[in-house]
Design an enzyme around this catalytic site. Structure first.
Site, mmCIF file in Angstrom:
data_model
loop_
_atom_site.group_PDB
_atom_site.id
_atom_site.type_symbol
_atom_site.label_atom_id
_atom_site.label_comp_id
_atom_site.label_asym_id
_atom_site.label_seq_id
_atom_site.Cartn_x
_atom_site.Cartn_y
_atom_site.Cartn_z
ATOM 1 N N HIS A 48 0.810 -1.213 0.000
ATOM 2 C CA HIS A 48 0.000 0.000 0.000
ATOM 3 C C HIS A 48 0.844 1.263 0.000
ATOM 4 O O HIS A 48 0.670 2.169 -0.817
ATOM 5 C CB HIS A 48 -0.929 -0.024 1.225
ATOM 6 N N ARG A 63 -6.726 10.547 -28.466
ATOM 7 C CA ARG A 63 -7.976 9.787 -28.652
ATOM 8 C C ARG A 63 -9.100 10.480 -27.885
ATOM 9 O O ARG A 63 -8.920 10.868 -26.739
ATOM 10 C CB ARG A 63 -7.818 8.367 -28.104
ATOM 11 N N ARG A 103 -7.925 13.488 -32.633
ATOM 12 C CA ARG A 103 -8.620 12.568 -33.518
ATOM 13 C C ARG A 103 -10.108 12.595 -33.206
ATOM 14 O O ARG A 103 -10.514 12.416 -32.058
ATOM 15 C CB ARG A 103 -8.103 11.145 -33.338
ATOM 16 N N GLU A 149 -6.013 3.398 -41.761
ATOM 17 C CA GLU A 149 -6.279 2.230 -40.915
ATOM 18 C C GLU A 149 -6.958 1.105 -41.683
ATOM 19 O O GLU A 149 -7.148 0.023 -41.162
ATOM 20 C CB GLU A 149 -7.199 2.633 -39.759
#
Ligand code: PEP
Ligand code: MG
Length: 757
Positions: free
Chosen positions: A398, A489, A536, A633
């Site tokens: 932790h 993105r 994009r 693409e």
């Protein structure tokens, strides 16, 4: 859906199952061995709260508290938890849970089988935030009544004081965080621990494994200093084995209850994992990383010789690597204690020893907090500390995880810091080497700097840029010195808003949609200004957007990868595309002229024409007002690149993730065909080479932003083809930059040698 089996979940189901539940579903579907189980969904929790009628009361208690008033916070937390524990659960929900639990018992062939019950908040385990140890886990729960009782306790744990504090600190709205509960067959581990699939401090491709005897709780909670192993993933060479003195372990008593016991004398200093087991784990780590496409933090267990994964999530702290400041050791005194470097950086301050939670108030800004092991309740005090030292724990406990995320230097597993260090004495700690020195360092502490940016600059002609999906990650990406953002993105940004973009349109809230986009993109544009940022436009696959508010209208597609996504979808829903253009226009008007626009997944030059026309329509002229480019693409786009160039483009970026799947007919999300997925297939490489050469001939910039751009040996080839920039994941930038430099020098050298011949 109130209760769902792991088999029916995947990683996009965070909104239903929380990060933990969604990842267990993803792993199950990927064929990784995971003990079976089910998730009581976030919607079940919401249903319970609604039916119980306590929502408003809870929110008004939360509105009224000052989270820095520890006592008031504790009292509010207790009041809310009591309300949840006492409210009735709707009968239909009780029936569902009983049915799924009984089905699980049948599946494993045991009556009242033991399960682990863990909470999984829907904001929990999101890549940008680690809620390590925040909500509760209950082990060895058995029988349907007990299962229901502990599910309720998990719901209540959403309102532990530390969880309330964490949400306020990280600006998560209380009303927007739900809790799912994972119910999973107990793994009766003989040995267990954690594995990072890369070194979390340096990003190197080394599997970092910690293991100890018994159940994994001992390692995760930091009750034990585990063995530490490192395996080089390239050749499975075991590069480091550090065996610790493992004092305690969790095991099952005769009633099946887990208890903390002393490790038998002969096992205390014995090595936990054999070479074969380390390699098996490393191989599993590689599979998980390949499946998710990013480095992962996992929990594992061996039960006899069967290996299971109990959890996996992306590593949240990658890239927090710091350089040592110059001359750091020159004015330091003797080493007082030694441990493991858990969070890099130097820190000086006064020692404050905390042996009990009541003593937290004594930590003032800049103190060094010294404790046996940190717990989630300590986070507010950890924030005030300039450094943290613990007696126990390993680099994944932790204290380590939280201090790395908070950026506070930390040394763990010292064994005796709480007894050796003197209250109020001045010390300096080195969180990289794991040392605590006597005295306050006179060397002025320098702000941590990411290695890639701080190292002697490597100048490359081919630009090396970063891919960014989360605005929160922009600073870290910019600190690498990247030459801009080659792919921003938009999907993540919309997914975290929680609302489907089309719902904004339907509700007449276009302005809100524009502001959501603009505000988030501005964070990235700011971090990189004046370097270029290529925004994009939305590439929204229907299956990912279905869980958003308003997403229920998404069509159920046979294969969303071949479906309604990318620019084809946006041209069908031009209202969204126009809002995106308006958001970028708004930012340009504010001075962020470094932002360009890029359209995804185009299959015909006509789409480019139409997208540009829509941009002009809102008074934002492509090429004149804003750089306008496209991704390649789909093989059709690579083959027809000349036609696109005739329509007019400022730049092209190769999206090799999609280009590969569409060239090879291999669904990138389908693990059954994953072995056939390779960007290095000659057909894919031919399309890439052709696109780069055609763009170079026409004077159009050509970049890459698919995963292949983060793989050094592929990047080497792209440089030779004449690519103008490479956009990589943040963790890969330093390596990619070196590869690019070497490839460029090789070209120059080869040319010079040719001339001499
Ligand atoms: C790609 O397809 O290579 C790409 C970068 O886009 P995404 O991964 O978002 O589909
Ligand atoms: Mg793509």
């Amino acid at each position: 859906m109130y209760v769902v089996k792991f088999e029916d979940l995947n990683k996009s189901d965070i909104g239903i199952a929380g990060g933990k539940g969604a990842n267990l579903g993803e792993l199950t579907q990927a064929g990784i061995p995971v003990p079976p189980g089910f998730v009581v969904t976030a919607q079940a929790y919401e249903y319970f709260m609604d039916e119980a009628g306590i929502n408003d009361k809870v929110m008004s208690i939360l509105d009224a508290i000052d989270i820095n008033d520890t006592k008031a916070l504790q009292a509010a937390a207790e009041e809310i938890k009591k309300m949840i524990v006492e409210a009735p659960i709707p009968e239909s929900l009780v029936l569902f849970i009983r049915e799924f639990y009984n089905e699980l018992c049948q599946r494993v062939g045991e009556d009242d089988t033991d399960v682990a019950i863990r909470s999984s908040a829907t904001a929990e385990d999101l890549p940008e935030a680690s809620f390590a140890g925040q909500q509760d886990t209950f082990l060895h729960v058995s029988g349907d009544d007990e299962v229901i009782e502990y599910i309720r306790k998990c719901w209540a744990s959403l309102f532990e004081a530390r969880a309330i504090f964490y949400r306020e600190e990280n600006n998560f709205e209380h009303s927007k965080v739900y809790i799912a509960v994972v119910v999973q067959k107990m793994a009766n581990a003989d040995k267990a621990g954690v594995m990072f699939t890369v070194n979390p401090s340096t990003g190197e491709e080394i599997a970092l494994i910690e293991g100890s005897w018994g159940l994994g709780e001992a390692v995760v909670s930091g009750d034990v200093t585990p063995d530490n192993y490192q395996v080089d993933k390239k050749n499975n060479e075991i590069v480091n084995v550090t065996i610790s003195d493992k004092k305690v372990m969790y095991t099952n008593d005769e009633n099946g209850t887990s208890v903390k016991v002393d490790v038998p004398e002969d096992k205390r200093n014995a090595r936990v994992l054999s070479d074969e087991e380390l390699i098996e784990l490393t191989e599993m780590g590689k599979r998980v990383q390949a499946h998710y496409g990013e480095p992962m933090d996992t929990e594992w267990a061996f039960e006899k010789d069967m290996l299971f994964l109990l959890q996996a999530r992306p590593i949240t702290t990658l890239g927090d690597v710091v350089e040592e400041s110059e001359g750091e050791a020159s004015d330091l005194g003797d080493v007082l204690v030694r441990g493991l470097g858990a969070s890099p950086g130097m820190a000086s301050g006064k020692v404050k020893i905390v042996l009990d939670i009541d003593e937290l108030d004594k930590i003032e800004d800049g103190d060094i907090m010294v404790t046996t092991m940190t717990t989630p309740d300590m986070v507010p005090a950890m924030r005030r500390a300039s450094g943290i030292v613990t007696d126990e724990g390993g680099v994944t406990c932790h204290a380590s995880i939280i201090s790395r995320e908070l950026g506070i230097p930390c040394v763990v597993g010292t064994g005796d810091a709480t007894t050796t260090l003197k209250e109020n004495s001045g010390v300096t700690l080195d969180g990289k080497k794991g040392l605590v020195f006597e005295g306050i360092s006179e060397t002025k502490e320098e702000a941590p700097v990411a290695v890639a940016g701080a190292a002697a600059p490597i100048i490359t002609v081919t630009e090396v840029k970063a891919n960014v999906s989360m605005p929160e990650a922009a600073e870290k990406a910019a600190a690498t010195g990247a030459d801009g953002v080659g792919l921003l993105r938009t999907e993540h940004l919309m997914l975290t808003s929680g609302v489907h973009p089309y719902k904004f349109i339907m509700d007449g809230r276009e302005d809100e949609l524009i502001d959501t986009i603009a505000d988030n993109v501005q964070i990235v544009a700011d971090a990189f200004y004046p370097k270029p940022v290529w925004y994009r436009t939305l590439d929204a696959p229907t299956d990912e957007f279905i869980t958003l508010e308003g997403g229920e209208n998404e069509p159920r597609e046979h294969n969303p990868m071949l479906g309604w996504r990318g620019i084809r979808r946006e041209l069908d829903q031009p209202e969204i595309l126009k809002c995106e253009f308006k958001a970028i226009k708004k930012l340009h008007e504010k001075g962020y002229t470094n932002i360009g626009i890029m359209i995804p997944l185009s299959q015909s030059p006509e789409e480019l024409k139409q997208a540009k026309a829509l941009c002009s329509e809102i008074g934002f002229e492509p090429h004149k007002d804003v750089d306008f480019g496209m991704m390649v693409e789909i093989p059709a786009a690579a083959i027809m690149i000349d036609e696109y160039i005739k329509v007019g483009i400022d730049f092209v970026s190769l999206g090799t993730n999609d280009l590969t799947q569409y060239t090879l007919a291999v669904d990138r999300n389908n693990e059954f065909v994953a072995k056939h997925y390779t960007e290095e297939h000659p057909a894919v490489m031919k399309l890439i080479e052709r696109t780069i050469r055609k763009c170079a001939e026409a004077g159009v910039k050509c970049s890459i932003c698919g995963q292949a751009g983060s793989v050094p040996h592929i990047v080497e080839k792209l440089v030779a083809f004449g690519i103008s920039s490479v956009s990589s994941n943040t963790d890969a930038i330093a390596d990619v930059r070196k590869t690019v430099a070497r490839a460029e020098q090789k070209i120059i050298l080869d040319a010079a040698r040719k001339r001499l011949e």
